[in-house]
Design an enzyme around this catalytic site. Sequence first.
Site, PDB file in Angstrom:
ATOM      1  N   GLY A 117      41.180  -1.654 -58.873  1.00 61.82           N
ATOM      2  CA  GLY A 117      40.159  -0.427 -59.168  1.00 61.82           C
ATOM      3  C   GLY A 117      40.392   0.584 -58.430  1.00 61.82           C
ATOM      4  N   GLY A 118      39.428   1.519 -57.833  1.00 63.32           N
ATOM      5  CA  GLY A 118      39.526   2.851 -57.080  1.00 63.32           C
ATOM      6  C   GLY A 118      39.819   2.225 -55.604  1.00 63.32           C
ATOM      7  N   ALA A 119      38.993   1.373 -55.142  1.00 63.45           N
ATOM      8  CA  ALA A 119      39.425   1.047 -53.761  1.00 63.45           C
ATOM      9  C   ALA A 119      40.867   0.518 -53.637  1.00 63.45           C
ATOM     10  CB  ALA A 119      38.589   0.019 -53.389  1.00 63.45           C
ATOM     11  N   ASP A 172      39.353   8.140 -48.406  1.00 64.15           N
ATOM     12  CA  ASP A 172      39.302   6.435 -48.058  1.00 64.15           C
ATOM     13  C   ASP A 172      40.609   5.984 -47.888  1.00 64.15           C
ATOM     14  OD1 ASP A 172      36.473   6.215 -48.920  1.00 64.15           O
ATOM     15  OD2 ASP A 172      37.161   6.256 -51.342  1.00 64.15           O
ATOM     16  N   GLY A 200      43.214  -6.680 -56.404  1.00 62.35           N
ATOM     17  CA  GLY A 200      42.132  -5.639 -57.156  1.00 62.35           C
ATOM     18  C   GLY A 200      43.162  -4.466 -57.678  1.00 62.35           C
ATOM     19  N   LYS A 245      33.238   9.930 -58.111  1.00 65.14           N
ATOM     20  CA  LYS A 245      34.435   9.985 -57.715  1.00 65.14           C
ATOM     21  C   LYS A 245      35.318  10.510 -58.497  1.00 65.14           C
ATOM     22  CE  LYS A 245      34.010   6.991 -53.501  1.00 65.14           C
ATOM     23  NZ  LYS A 245      34.704   6.109 -52.930  1.00 65.14           N
ATOM     24  N   GLY A 265      35.021  -4.166 -43.510  1.00 59.39           N
ATOM     25  CA  GLY A 265      34.861  -3.241 -44.538  1.00 59.39           C
ATOM     26  C   GLY A 265      34.347  -1.911 -43.805  1.00 59.39           C
ATOM     27  N   ASN A 267      36.498  11.760 -52.769  1.00 60.04           N
ATOM     28  CA  ASN A 267      35.071  11.320 -52.063  1.00 60.04           C
ATOM     29  C   ASN A 267      34.758  12.177 -50.782  1.00 60.04           C
ATOM     30  OD1 ASN A 267      37.040  11.070 -49.867  1.00 60.04           O
ATOM     31  ND2 ASN A 267      35.892   9.286 -49.192  1.00 60.04           N
ATOM     32  N   SER A 270      25.741   6.865 -45.266  1.00 60.77           N
ATOM     33  CA  SER A 270      26.465   8.083 -44.690  1.00 60.77           C
ATOM     34  C   SER A 270      25.342   9.082 -44.167  1.00 60.77           C
ATOM     35  CB  SER A 270      27.153   8.732 -45.977  1.00 60.77           C
ATOM     36  OG  SER A 270      28.120   8.020 -46.383  1.00 60.77           O
ATOM     37  N   TYR A 302      31.398  -4.682 -47.362  1.00 59.54           N
ATOM     38  CA  TYR A 302      30.853  -4.691 -46.036  1.00 59.54           C
ATOM     39  C   TYR A 302      29.495  -5.186 -46.003  1.00 59.54           C
ATOM     40  CZ  TYR A 302      29.748   0.042 -47.603  1.00 59.54           C
ATOM     41  OH  TYR A 302      29.487   0.940 -48.460  1.00 59.54           O
TER      42      TYR A 302
END
Length: 279
Positions: free
Chosen positions: A128-130, A102, A126, A66, A249, A87, A17, A228
């Site tokens: 989870g968070g993503a 996100d 999945g 997060k 990604g 985020n 970032s 990614y």
Amino acid sequence: MTAIYGVLGWPVAHSRSPAMHNAAFAALGLDALYVPLAVPPARLPAAIAALRALDVAGANATLPHKAALLALLDEVEPAARVIGAVNTIVRDGARLIGANTDAEGLARSLQHASVVLAGARALVLGTGGAARAALVGLAGAGAERIWIAGRRPAHAQQLALELRAHCAPCALDACDLAALPPAALAACDLLVQATSATLGDGVDAQAFAASIPLDALRAEAVVCDLVYKPLHTALMQRASTRGLRTVDGLGMLLHQGALAFERWTGQPAPLAVMRSALG
Ligand code: NDP
């Protein structure tokens, strides 16, 4: 005076970032600097107090902060609360607002790759968070139906239950990652890989990719891997070999950053500059 931005993480040295945002500030001639901020979990409250005291202009958060940020800011936007993760921190005068870019970042990444999300049917791997961000992002962009596949099916059921009202009218169904329903595979326009199954040392990414029955997807289906690193994952390689379109990604990383940049500066993000800074 130089405006200071940063990313809170632990560890954070790997974050791309700073390169992405500093390139964007330079391209637009803004007097601003974006720095990595290494913050151990126990020091997160003190770090937020420091952001306030130092008048930091805005920030991002990455693992493991997060979720903890939800309790530390003056306000949390509804999407961030539903996803359970902040985020992006946006300053409104003296107040710090928690946002999540996100979800929309993934939607924009797919749309920039010409994936039509309105009316789409998606299979998200999945829980989870993503995956949560993917569900909210895809439903927000008009997806019609999403199957959530978890290695713990009960967890996927719980997630569907929890997010169903927020995602309506998009229908949410849960299923077992180890036994993906043939009807979901045959119907889906988009498969999103949002597990961390291939991260970590000694993990066999080929074996994980081979466990996903890509042959059951329609020829028009798109496969997006949120991982990614590497950019072209084993799953994407198998999808390409099968003739399916893929989206990497890095697009989600780029667009979540672009959305944060736009929130902070009020200016359109220079996407090409930011993308090339990501490497
Ligand atoms: P979480 O730890 O919150 O969730 C990980 C998920 O993966 C859980 O559902 C977990 O299941 C599942 N999982 C882990 N190992 C396996 C396995 N061997 N087989 C099947 N499922 C497994 O991580 P995140 O959701 O934050 O991140 C997931 C991935 O998305 C990561 O690879 C991350 O790099 C990527 N990501 C990419 C972003 C981008 O901008 N492109 C943004 C955020 C994340 P269980 O709950 O049962 O353990």
